[in-house]
Design a protein around this motif. Structure first.
Motif, PDB file in Angstrom:
ATOM      1  N   ASN A 190       0.811  -1.219   0.000  1.00  0.00           N
ATOM      2  CA  ASN A 190       0.000   0.000   0.000  1.00  0.00           C
ATOM      3  C   ASN A 190       0.845   1.269   0.000  1.00  0.00           C
ATOM      4  N   ASN A 245      -5.464   1.589  -2.606  1.00  0.00           N
ATOM      5  CA  ASN A 245      -4.835   0.853  -3.705  1.00  0.00           C
ATOM      6  C   ASN A 245      -3.650   0.027  -3.226  1.00  0.00           C
ATOM      7  N   ASN A 295       0.544   5.173  -2.297  1.00  0.00           N
ATOM      8  CA  ASN A 295      -0.758   5.107  -2.974  1.00  0.00           C
ATOM      9  C   ASN A 295      -1.605   6.359  -2.758  1.00  0.00           C
ATOM     10  N   ASN A 340      -0.443  -1.975  -4.866  1.00  0.00           N
ATOM     11  CA  ASN A 340       0.288  -2.044  -6.123  1.00  0.00           C
ATOM     12  C   ASN A 340       1.461  -3.016  -6.050  1.00  0.00           C
TER      13      ASN A 340
END
Length: 354
Positions: free
Chosen positions: A336, A344, A339, A346
């Motif tokens: 996280n 979100n 973000n 990623n």
């Protein structure tokens, strides 16, 4: 299977943790170098390397790509990040998918999908105020082989119930997966063509997220082990509803045939997403045992005998799903970090530093 505890956190509270821009890499992360962010939006997780270390296959629900629930994609590590482009989708676009993995030769993948049970995304468990956090165990999951154009080449499992979480031995001969075909969540192995299915765990509780050691001789996995009659009843009741409570799990290893079962961690809370270090003597895993908040997960490393616990990542919210490239030079994981205060998750890739 994409299991993320962050979903239960109020968005404003998460944003407050990122009042200032979060770093891409933290100074304490001494084992990581040259970190690069690969995805930018939605939940992106369970990224696993091709045998030639050049590609990643992963799952995403990025709404910018028109997704309502997880689908399977792949990308080249040599290419640009995925901030402004949608990668090649390998799943059907129907149902929900999880746990993709390259097969030997890097021309095909295995993954689990619910699409035979319906084109729509299956319903998520309802989160009740004050209630336990629960993972869905969809009984329409089956395991498929697809090529890199997304064409399904074969269906490997056809048993009634949950078949998912498939990963492939570095030797290229076996697949390990989780199934409810016996009424519990246990581990099974099969040949890469789906033949010679064998059950390798037998204790009551959720056994999942399994990976082979670098030489293919052992398997590491996460497991819950309800002890009291009350805990056992709760586990069975949830499972009958297609649910599991993942808040108490530890890391186990066994030989590839299921013998030599051994519990590695006794940390309490949720310890999961294990993966073997290239040496075959250590294990990386994600845990919230050290977090001041129950949803704070970081990646740790531990010896096979349970000694030498070391923290690897230091994000304030969520780091998980570590996987080493087959040559041991790089680590990919989900986080996280960076973000912008959203939820979100990623993908990040970094060089591994011993």
């Amino acid at each position: 299977m994409l299991k993320k505890f962050l979903f239960v956190i109020p968005a404003l509270f998460v944003a407050s943790l990122y009042a200032q821009e979060a770093p891409l890499q933290y100074s304490e992360e001494k084992h990581l170098a040259n970190m690069r962010q690969l995805t930018f939006g939605g939940d992106n997780a369970e990224a696993y390397w091709s045998f030639d270390n050049s590609k990643l296959v992963f799952q995403s629900n990025n709404p910018a790509w028109g997704l309502k629930c997880d689908q399977i994609f792949f990308t080249s590590i040599a290419g640009d990040d995925l901030a402004n482009k949608k990668p090649q989708m390998l799943s059907t676009g129907q149902g929900r998918t999880t746990c993709a993995y390259f097969l030997p030769g890097d021309k095909t993948i295995v993954y689990a999908s619910t699409h035979l049970g319906g084109a729509e995304c299956p319903r998520e468990p309802e989160r009740k105020p004050g209630g336990k956090y629960l993972w869905p165990i969809y009984d329409t999951y089956d395991i498929f082989v697809a090529d890199l154009k997304g064409k399904i080449r074969k269906q490997l499992t056809k048993e009634k119930g949950y078949d998912a979480e498939a990963t492939v031995s570095p030797k290229g001969d076996k697949i390990v997966f989780t199934s409810t075909r016996n009424g519990d969540l246990d581990l099974y192995t099969m040949n890469i063509d789906g033949s010679d299915v064998k059950q390798i765990t037998h204790e009551l509780g959720y056994d999942g997220g399994a990976f082979f050691s670098p030489d293919g001789s052992k398997i590491v996995f996460r497991a819950s082990r309800p002890k009291t009659e009350e805990q056992k009843k709760e586990y069975r009741d949830y499972l009958a509803q297609g649910l599991v409570a993942p808040t108490e799990m530890e890391i186990f290893i066994c030989n590839a045939d299921g013998s030599g079962l051994k519990q590695i961690t006794t940390l309490g809370k949720a310890n999961w997403a294990p993966f073997y270090h290239p040496s075959g003597k250590k294990i990386l895993f994600s845990s919230n045992h050290k977090g001041t908040r129950g949803f704070q997960f970081n990646i740790f490393m531990i010896n096979e005998d349970g000694s030498g616990l070391e923290q690897i990542t230091y994000d304030g919210v969520f780091d998980s799903f570590p996987m080493f490239s087959y040559d041991g030079k790089k680590l990919v994981f989900s986080s996280n970090r960076n973000n912008g205060g959203t939820r979100n998750t990623n993908l990040f890739v970094a060089d591994w530093v011993e």
